[in-house]
Structure formats: structure tokens, C-alpha cells
Design a protein around this motif. Structure first.
Motif, PDB file in Angstrom:
ATOM      1  N   LEU A  22     -36.997  29.702  64.167  1.00  0.00           N
ATOM      2  CA  LEU A  22     -36.872  30.835  65.085  1.00  0.00           C
ATOM      3  C   LEU A  22     -36.177  32.012  64.414  1.00  0.00           C
ATOM      4  CD1 LEU A  22     -35.982  29.067  68.444  1.00  0.00           C
ATOM      5  CD2 LEU A  22     -38.176  30.076  67.763  1.00  0.00           C
ATOM      6  N   ALA A  23     -35.185  31.736  63.556  1.00  0.00           N
ATOM      7  CA  ALA A  23     -34.492  32.814  62.849  1.00  0.00           C
ATOM      8  C   ALA A  23     -35.422  33.538  61.895  1.00  0.00           C
ATOM      9  CB  ALA A  23     -33.304  32.240  62.074  1.00  0.00           C
ATOM     10  N   PHE A  24     -36.494  32.884  61.475  1.00  0.00           N
ATOM     11  CA  PHE A  24     -37.503  33.508  60.630  1.00  0.00           C
ATOM     12  C   PHE A  24     -38.595  34.170  61.458  1.00  0.00           C
ATOM     13  CE2 PHE A  24     -41.911  32.405  59.436  1.00  0.00           C
ATOM     14  CZ  PHE A  24     -42.131  33.338  58.428  1.00  0.00           C
ATOM     15  N   PHE A 152     -29.057  29.347  53.846  1.00  0.00           N
ATOM     16  CA  PHE A 152     -29.659  29.818  55.099  1.00  0.00           C
ATOM     17  C   PHE A 152     -28.863  30.984  55.680  1.00  0.00           C
ATOM     18  CE2 PHE A 152     -29.555  29.850  59.729  1.00  0.00           C
ATOM     19  CZ  PHE A 152     -30.895  30.016  60.026  1.00  0.00           C
ATOM     20  N   TYR A 153     -27.551  30.843  55.744  1.00  0.00           N
ATOM     21  CA  TYR A 153     -26.731  31.919  56.310  1.00  0.00           C
ATOM     22  C   TYR A 153     -26.841  33.188  55.464  1.00  0.00           C
ATOM     23  CZ  TYR A 153     -24.607  28.486  59.425  1.00  0.00           C
ATOM     24  OH  TYR A 153     -24.399  27.546  60.383  1.00  0.00           O
ATOM     25  N   GLY A 154     -26.911  33.005  54.149  1.00  0.00           N
ATOM     26  CA  GLY A 154     -27.049  34.169  53.291  1.00  0.00           C
ATOM     27  C   GLY A 154     -28.389  34.863  53.452  1.00  0.00           C
ATOM     28  N   LEU A 155     -29.432  34.101  53.803  1.00  0.00           N
ATOM     29  CA  LEU A 155     -30.773  34.673  53.958  1.00  0.00           C
ATOM     30  C   LEU A 155     -30.967  35.357  55.306  1.00  0.00           C
ATOM     31  CD1 LEU A 155     -33.018  31.856  52.407  1.00  0.00           C
ATOM     32  CD2 LEU A 155     -32.668  34.162  51.508  1.00  0.00           C
ATOM     33  N   ALA A 156     -30.037  35.205  56.222  1.00  0.00           N
ATOM     34  CA  ALA A 156     -30.221  35.764  57.571  1.00  0.00           C
ATOM     35  C   ALA A 156     -30.383  37.279  57.526  1.00  0.00           C
ATOM     36  CB  ALA A 156     -29.045  35.367  58.461  1.00  0.00           C
ATOM     37  N   LEU A 157     -29.503  37.971  56.816  1.00  0.00           N
ATOM     38  CA  LEU A 157     -29.569  39.431  56.768  1.00  0.00           C
ATOM     39  C   LEU A 157     -30.776  39.928  55.966  1.00  0.00           C
ATOM     40  CD1 LEU A 157     -28.247  41.991  57.730  1.00  0.00           C
ATOM     41  CD2 LEU A 157     -26.784  41.961  55.694  1.00  0.00           C
ATOM     42  N   PRO A 158     -31.077  39.371  54.784  1.00  0.00           N
ATOM     43  CA  PRO A 158     -32.305  39.798  54.097  1.00  0.00           C
ATOM     44  C   PRO A 158     -33.555  39.571  54.939  1.00  0.00           C
ATOM     45  CG  PRO A 158     -30.893  38.596  52.588  1.00  0.00           C
ATOM     46  CD  PRO A 158     -30.272  38.455  53.939  1.00  0.00           C
ATOM     47  N   THR A 159     -33.600  38.455  55.691  1.00  0.00           N
ATOM     48  CA  THR A 159     -34.747  38.196  56.561  1.00  0.00           C
ATOM     49  C   THR A 159     -34.874  39.281  57.617  1.00  0.00           C
ATOM     50  OG1 THR A 159     -34.570  35.809  56.236  1.00  0.00           O
ATOM     51  CG2 THR A 159     -35.738  36.562  58.197  1.00  0.00           C
ATOM     52  N   LEU A 160     -33.755  39.632  58.236  1.00  0.00           N
ATOM     53  CA  LEU A 160     -33.768  40.649  59.278  1.00  0.00           C
ATOM     54  C   LEU A 160     -34.208  42.008  58.722  1.00  0.00           C
ATOM     55  CD1 LEU A 160     -33.091  41.295  62.244  1.00  0.00           C
ATOM     56  CD2 LEU A 160     -30.766  41.851  61.487  1.00  0.00           C
ATOM     57  N   VAL A 161     -33.610  42.422  57.609  1.00  0.00           N
ATOM     58  CA  VAL A 161     -33.940  43.723  57.024  1.00  0.00           C
ATOM     59  C   VAL A 161     -35.386  43.758  56.547  1.00  0.00           C
ATOM     60  CG1 VAL A 161     -33.437  45.298  55.112  1.00  0.00           C
ATOM     61  CG2 VAL A 161     -31.562  44.241  56.382  1.00  0.00           C
ATOM     62  N   GLY A 162     -35.806  42.707  55.854  1.00  0.00           N
ATOM     63  CA  GLY A 162     -37.158  42.672  55.310  1.00  0.00           C
ATOM     64  C   GLY A 162     -38.230  42.719  56.377  1.00  0.00           C
ATOM     65  N   PHE A 163     -38.040  41.959  57.458  1.00  0.00           N
ATOM     66  CA  PHE A 163     -39.079  41.915  58.486  1.00  0.00           C
ATOM     67  C   PHE A 163     -39.051  43.136  59.405  1.00  0.00           C
ATOM     68  CE2 PHE A 163     -39.112  37.088  57.985  1.00  0.00           C
ATOM     69  CZ  PHE A 163     -40.187  37.162  57.116  1.00  0.00           C
ATOM     70  N   LEU A 164     -37.894  43.765  59.583  1.00  0.00           N
ATOM     71  CA  LEU A 164     -37.860  44.984  60.390  1.00  0.00           C
ATOM     72  C   LEU A 164     -38.493  46.168  59.648  1.00  0.00           C
ATOM     73  CD1 LEU A 164     -34.345  44.831  62.105  1.00  0.00           C
ATOM     74  CD2 LEU A 164     -36.578  44.284  63.088  1.00  0.00           C
ATOM     75  N   LEU A 165     -38.320  46.205  58.329  1.00  0.00           N
ATOM     76  CA  LEU A 165     -38.891  47.302  57.541  1.00  0.00           C
ATOM     77  C   LEU A 165     -40.296  46.991  57.042  1.00  0.00           C
ATOM     78  CD1 LEU A 165     -35.823  48.401  55.371  1.00  0.00           C
ATOM     79  CD2 LEU A 165     -36.722  49.517  57.410  1.00  0.00           C
ATOM     80  N   ALA A 372     -26.413  38.166  51.302  1.00  0.00           N
ATOM     81  CA  ALA A 372     -26.248  39.147  52.373  1.00  0.00           C
ATOM     82  C   ALA A 372     -26.020  40.551  51.827  1.00  0.00           C
ATOM     83  CB  ALA A 372     -25.090  38.740  53.280  1.00  0.00           C
ATOM     84  N   LEU A 373     -25.389  40.638  50.665  1.00  0.00           N
ATOM     85  CA  LEU A 373     -25.098  41.937  50.075  1.00  0.00           C
ATOM     86  C   LEU A 373     -26.350  42.622  49.527  1.00  0.00           C
ATOM     87  CD1 LEU A 373     -23.043  44.072  49.028  1.00  0.00           C
ATOM     88  CD2 LEU A 373     -22.827  42.663  46.955  1.00  0.00           C
ATOM     89  N   ALA A 374     -27.328  41.848  49.056  1.00  0.00           N
ATOM     90  CA  ALA A 374     -28.492  42.403  48.359  1.00  0.00           C
ATOM     91  C   ALA A 374     -29.256  43.450  49.180  1.00  0.00           C
ATOM     92  CB  ALA A 374     -29.420  41.277  47.911  1.00  0.00           C
ATOM     93  N   PRO A 375     -29.653  43.170  50.434  1.00  0.00           N
ATOM     94  CA  PRO A 375     -30.386  44.213  51.168  1.00  0.00           C
ATOM     95  C   PRO A 375     -29.537  45.433  51.483  1.00  0.00           C
ATOM     96  CG  PRO A 375     -29.866  42.378  52.617  1.00  0.00           C
ATOM     97  CD  PRO A 375     -29.516  41.934  51.226  1.00  0.00           C
ATOM     98  N   LEU A 376     -28.233  45.241  51.677  1.00  0.00           N
ATOM     99  CA  LEU A 376     -27.355  46.387  51.920  1.00  0.00           C
ATOM    100  C   LEU A 376     -27.276  47.271  50.683  1.00  0.00           C
ATOM    101  CD1 LEU A 376     -24.458  44.639  53.866  1.00  0.00           C
ATOM    102  CD2 LEU A 376     -26.462  45.833  54.789  1.00  0.00           C
ATOM    103  N   LEU A 377     -27.263  46.627  49.516  1.00  0.00           N
ATOM    104  CA  LEU A 377     -27.276  47.397  48.271  1.00  0.00           C
ATOM    105  C   LEU A 377     -28.587  48.159  48.128  1.00  0.00           C
ATOM    106  CD1 LEU A 377     -25.911  48.092  45.581  1.00  0.00           C
ATOM    107  CD2 LEU A 377     -26.891  45.994  44.624  1.00  0.00           C
TER     108      LEU A 377
END
Length: 586
Positions: A22-24, A152-165, A372-377
Motif C-alpha cells: 500500500l505504501a507503494f 523500507f523506511y528510507g525508501l518511503a520519501l523517495p517513493t512519495l517524491v518519485g510517484f508524485l512527480l 530519505a536525503l537523496a530526493p531532497l538533495l
């Protein structure tokens, strides 16, 4: 249902459980729905928005399509064909690409939509047949409710950013939104239904994963296990029976609908870009060859087989969507919402590469903070446009001692040219621009515009340039004449009647006695038609003796001298709007 959604849905379900799925899946579907919601807002025309951004973001769109097709082909080979047969699939991949690209080449977006509707029926039926025929998982293994770890926790933010954009950088989605709006449909409703349908298809693959069980994994070159081929491995236990063939059909339908859509959308993009391009390259290379998606398709095949040969996991082809392309995609979204363009593709690329390296380090270790830092960078490259969108720049303060309405910028008058008139002219920076439309009177017996007319148009633009800069010049009282010392023109392309033409003239250089004017001629549909230059000299009106450039000429043309000239002046200070006068029209 390209390779990312198709196979990664299986992996996250078996690796992280149903909550991990579901998080994906939810951000994936929500990102698609939000794209349609914002782009389909009242008063927005997707076609006009895309026309304004397509040239600046062509590289982003092409990289996204390259990734989509590469991931799809890689998934078909690594997670379907090899687990089922254990043999290479080069011939099958080439055949799939040729068939799907032929479909995309032959069909327009409206017809392709009907074909994809048929694909949907066939694909879902095949997926349900594969689910019904799935052999029982050994030991009753089934995905847990949740099995979270640091990765998994680290991938949460990249997943969110990647799929929204993600949908914003996908030219297939732009083409669909433009077509829906053009046909009078609701972009919001269409993408709302599409997001729900997409979520349902992801759930269908998660159900296949649950039926296959957690026993089927492969280890990639980084030493990490992946569950993407679990369904194929489970079906291969009983040989290539009806269930396995049904699953192959479902995967091929998903792949074919991605590739034919890629071809149709990429050709749509590149045809528009090349039509509007003024690049001299198009004078030597056919525009159809430049616009062909086959070059990108060949690149995708090469990337896919290189990744298979290197035994990479799907994650290495997915990471650009959450790192490398994030900055450019965020700039595109900001510009869609009205932010001024401050997009620097080179800067975004370099920052995106740094973000990719940070992501890779965090993924293999794993270190959740780095992930988590990667997409913010990656978003750092878009900060100027994000700031401009969130907080628009306030207007500059009025001059001291003057009321705001009395402030007049010290710039020359600029006549804005419009293309809506048959003939119009005016200044565009240091260029003097003349718009015109040739008619049958301008063509020869063959049907194209007669070559001498290009020279005549340049002469007309030059005289209008002089008239705009020196409106008080009177041939009866002048003390000097302006003579043409030399003229050259390099012909690039031919045009026919009723094609809108733009002639541009500017001062290129000068010395004490001679002024050189550069000119360019463009067509709205064919780009650069030709360019050249002419040299002017000045003589007295009595004995025709050569003169230094007259003082009146220097004064009248002062704002348009070359910047390196001692006479140079700025047409407008940075950030200062030009003082506008009416355009000359018939």
C-alpha cells in the motif's frame, strides 16, 4: 502498467507485506490522479501549457521515456523470460519492440486508446487465469501484513517524491491530457477513473504475488534478494502450462501498451520540437529522422540488456525517477503553476547525479537517512523556481522623489511585433523583426517562393529598421546617403505560399566607415530558411565621397549597436519592462 508498476508491485508485496504494498501503490495512483486534477483545473489548457514548456524540458521527457521502456524490457527479460525458460530473449525482445513500435507508428492517440481498452480486457482476463491456475505455495508461505526494515523506511520519501512527480515528466500523460481536453472531455474525471483503475491493476499483481508465496527470489549483483520474479518462478515449477502462458500474455500486454504509447507520444513531442526549431542541423538532416523515436528505442534496448548482463536489480533503473530527474521535474511543475522560468538543466543534472550517488550508498548499506536525503538533495536544483512560486518577487521600489505613475524607464521605445497581422514589425531586443506571409505573387513556376524575394524581404526589414530608429530622416534634406556595399545570403530551406515568415535584422559589427547588418529568415513550419549579412557605407550627397558613420546614424541606432561597440546602449535594463508603442500594421 509498465515494468516498474508491474514487477515492483510483486516485490514490495512479498518483501514488505501488504502494508508495504500500500505504501507503494497508493502514492503511485494518487500521483497519477493529482496530475489530472491540477492539469485539468478550470481555465487551464494542457495544449498551451505543454507548448510553452516542451522545448525547455525535452531532455527530461526523453530521459523519462528511455527509462520507462528500459525498465519494461529489463523486467520482461530478467523477471519473466529467464525464470520461465532459463534462456536469453534477444529475439523476443526485438520482435516485441518492432510490433509495438509499428502499432505506435501507425495509430494516432484516439485509435490507440481503443486498442488499449481491448488490451485491458485481454490482460485482466489473462491475469485472472494465471491467478486461478497458480500452484499452491510451498509450506503455505504468504506475504505478511508488514515486514519493515531500515531500507523500507528510507525508501518511503523517495517513493512519495518519485510517484508524485513521475506523471509530470511522462510525455505519454501529457499527450493523453491534451487529447482529452481537445475532445471536450474532463481531464480531472478521466484521471480520477484512471488512477482508480491503475490501483486495481496493481492490486491484481499483488494478489498474484500473494498466491505465488515468498519462496521465489533472485540475488542481484549487489548481493540483495529481489522478489520480482516470484510469480514466474512459482508458475515454472509445473512447467509452461496454461497458467504460465496466461501470465506471459498479461506481462506482454502491459509491455506492449507501454511501448506503443512511448512511440506515439515521443514522435508527437519530437515532431513539434523539430517543427519549431531554428537549428541549422535541420537543414542537413531530415526532420523526420531527427523526430523518430527509433533512436530512443534502440537506446532502451541497449540499456535493458546491459542491465541484465550486469545482473542489476530493478531498483537501479528506478532510482533516476527519485533522484536524477527530480530537480527538472519540480521545475516543470512550478512552471506549469505559473512560476517564472529559472530552470538550469545542467545544474539540475549535476545535483541529480549527486543525489543518485547518495541514494545508492544508502540503499546498499542500508542507511535509511541517506535514502530519505537523496530526493531532497535532488530538489535543490528547483529551489529558485519553488521560491518564486511560493513567494513571488515584489515590484521594485519607485524612484526617489517621484510618484509611482511618473516613473519612466530610460529605454528606447519598442514596437512589439504580432504574428496575427499579415505584415507587422518591431523590435525584439537588439533584433528588428518583420512578420509577413508570402502569397502566390511571391512564388515561381515550380511553386516555391522565388529566391529573389528573400533578398527583397531583407531589404524591406532593413528600411523599416531605419524608419523606426530615425523617423525624422528626410531624403530631400539629408547630407548623406546610405549605400549597400555588399550583400550575402546562405539559403537553407524552401517554402511555399501562405507560410508565416519572420525576418530578423540587427547590427552585427562596425568600424569608422562601415556597418554590417546580420539577418535571419525563419518559417513557423520549417525553421531556419537562411541567414546572411550586408555591409553599408555612407557618402555625401554632392560628390559621393565616403564618410565616417554620421552622427545622426550613431544617435538613432545607439541602443542597437553591438555590445562590444563604444556606442553600445542597453535596450532594457534587467528586470525593466520595455516602453511599448503600437505595432505597425497594414
Amino acid at each position: 502498467m509498465w515494468g516498474l508498476g508491474f514487477f515492483y508491485a510483486i516485490h514490495v508485496t512479498l518483501t514488505y507485506g501488504w502494508l508495504g504494498f500500500l505504501a507503494f501503490a497508493v502514492p503511485n495512483a494518487v500521483g497519477l490522479g493529482l496530475f489530472g486534477w491540477f492539469l485539468g483545473a478550470p481555465g487551464r489548457d494542457p495544449a498551451k501549457i505543454f507548448a510553452a514548456v516542451e522545448t525547455a524540458y525535452t531532455g527530461l521527457f526523453l530521459l523519462c521515456q528511455l527509462g520507462a521502456v528500459s525498465i519494461t524490457l529489463f523486467g520482461i527479460v530478467a523477471y519473466l523470460w529467464l525464470p520461465l525458460t532459463g534462456s536469453t530473449a534477444a529475439l523476443g525482445v526485438v520482435l516485441l519492440m518492432l510490433v509495438a513500435c509499428s502499432i505506435g507508428h501507425s495509430l494516432e492517440i484516439g485509435t490507440l486508446r481503443l486498442l488499449h481498452a481491448a488490451y485491458l480486457v485481454v490482460g485482466v482476463a489473462a491475469a485472472l487465469a494465471a491467478l486461478a491456475g497458480m500452484p499452491p505455495a510451498p509450506g503455505g508461505e504468504a506475504p505478511p501484513l508488514a515486514a519493515f526494515d531500515a531500507r523500507f523506511y528510507g525508501l518511503a520519501l523517495p517513493t512519495l517524491v518519485g510517484f508524485l512527480l513521475g506523471p509530470w515528466m511522462d510525455v505519454q500523460q501529457w499527450q493523453r491530457a491534451v487529447a482529452i481536453h481537445r475532445e471536450g472531455g474532463s481531464v480531472r474525471a478521466a484521471y480520477g477513473i484512471g488512477a482508480a483503475l491503475f490501483l486495481g491493476l496493481l492490486v491484481l499483481n499483488a494478489a498474484l504475488a500473494a498466491a505465488a508465496g515468498t519462496g521465489g527470489t533472485v540475488v542481484s549483483a549487489d548481493g540483495l534478494p529481489g522478489a520480482q520474479p516470484a510469480v514466474a518462478l512459482a508458475l515454472a515449477r509445473d512447467g509452461l502450462g496454461p497458467a504460465a502462458l496466461a501470465y506471459v500474455l498479461w506481462a506482454l500486454v502491459a509491455a506492449a501498451s507501454t511501448i506503443d504509447g512511448f512511440y506515439c507520444a515521443t514522435r508527437w513531442l519530437m515532431t513539434s520540437v523539430t517543427r519549431r526549431s531554428a537549428s541549422p542541423l535541420l537543414a542537413f538532416v531530415p526532420a523526420g529522422l531527427v523526430a523518430s523515436p527509433l533512436w530512443l528505442a534502440l537506446g532502451a534496448v541497449a540499456v535493458a540488456f546491459a542491465a541484465v548482463a550486469a545482473n542489476l536489480s530493478l531498483m537501479y533503473l528506478m532510482l533516476p525517477y527519485a533522484t536524477l530527474l527530480v530537480g527538472a521535474a519540480a521545475c516543470l511543475v512550478c512552471e506549469t503553476f505559473g512560476a517564472p522560468r529559472r530552470y538550469d538543466p545542467v545544474l539540475c543534472l549535476m545535483i541529480g547525479l549527486a543525489a543518485s550517488l547518495v541514494f545508492l550508498q544508502g540503499y546498499v548499506a542500508p542507511v535509511g537517512a541517506l535514502l530519505a536525503l537523496a530526493p531532497l538533495l535532488g530538489l535543490v536544483g528547483a529551489l529558485p523556481m519553488i521560491a518564486a512560486l511560493v513567494r513571488p518577487a515584489p515590484p521594485g521600489p519607485p524612484a526617489r522623489g517621484a510618484a509611482p505613475e511618473e516613473v519612466t524607464p530610460l529605454v528606447p521605445a519598442v514596437a512589439l511585433a504580432t504574428q496575427n497581422a499579415i505584415v507587422s514589425h518591431g523590435f525584439d531586443g537588439h533584433w528588428f523583426v518583420l512578420h509577413l506571409v508570402p502569397t502566390y505573387d511571391d512564388t515561381n513556376s515550380v511553386g516555391n517562393v522565388y529566391f529573389a524575394n528573400y533578398v527583397r524581404w531583407v531589404g524591406k526589414a532593413r528600411e523599416l529598421f531605419f524608419s523606426a530608429c530615425m523617423p525624422d530622416f528626410d531624403l530631400r534634406t539629408t547630407e548623406y546617403y546610405v549605400l549597400t556595399r555588399s550583400f550575402s545570403h546562405d539559403f537553407r530551406r524552401e517554402i511555399k505560399e501562405f507560410e508565416h515568415v519572420t525576418v530578423r535584422v540587427r547590427i552585427a559589427r562596425h568600424n569608422r566607415k562601415f556597418v554590417t547588418l546580420a539577418h535571419e529568415i525563419f518559417s513557423d513550419s520549417h525553421g531556419l530558411l537562411g541567414r546572411g549579412e550586408q555591409s553599408l557605407m555612407f557618402v555625401d550627397t554632392v560628390q559621393y565621397r565616403p564618410l565616417d558613420i554620421p552622427r545622426a546614424i550613431i544617435a538613432g541606432f545607439l541602443p542597437y549597436w553591438p555590445r562590444e561597440s563604444p556606442h553600445a546602449g542597453d535596450v532594457a535594463a534587467p528586470g525593466t519592462p520595455p516602453r511599448v508603442t503600437a505595432a505597425a500594421e497594414p
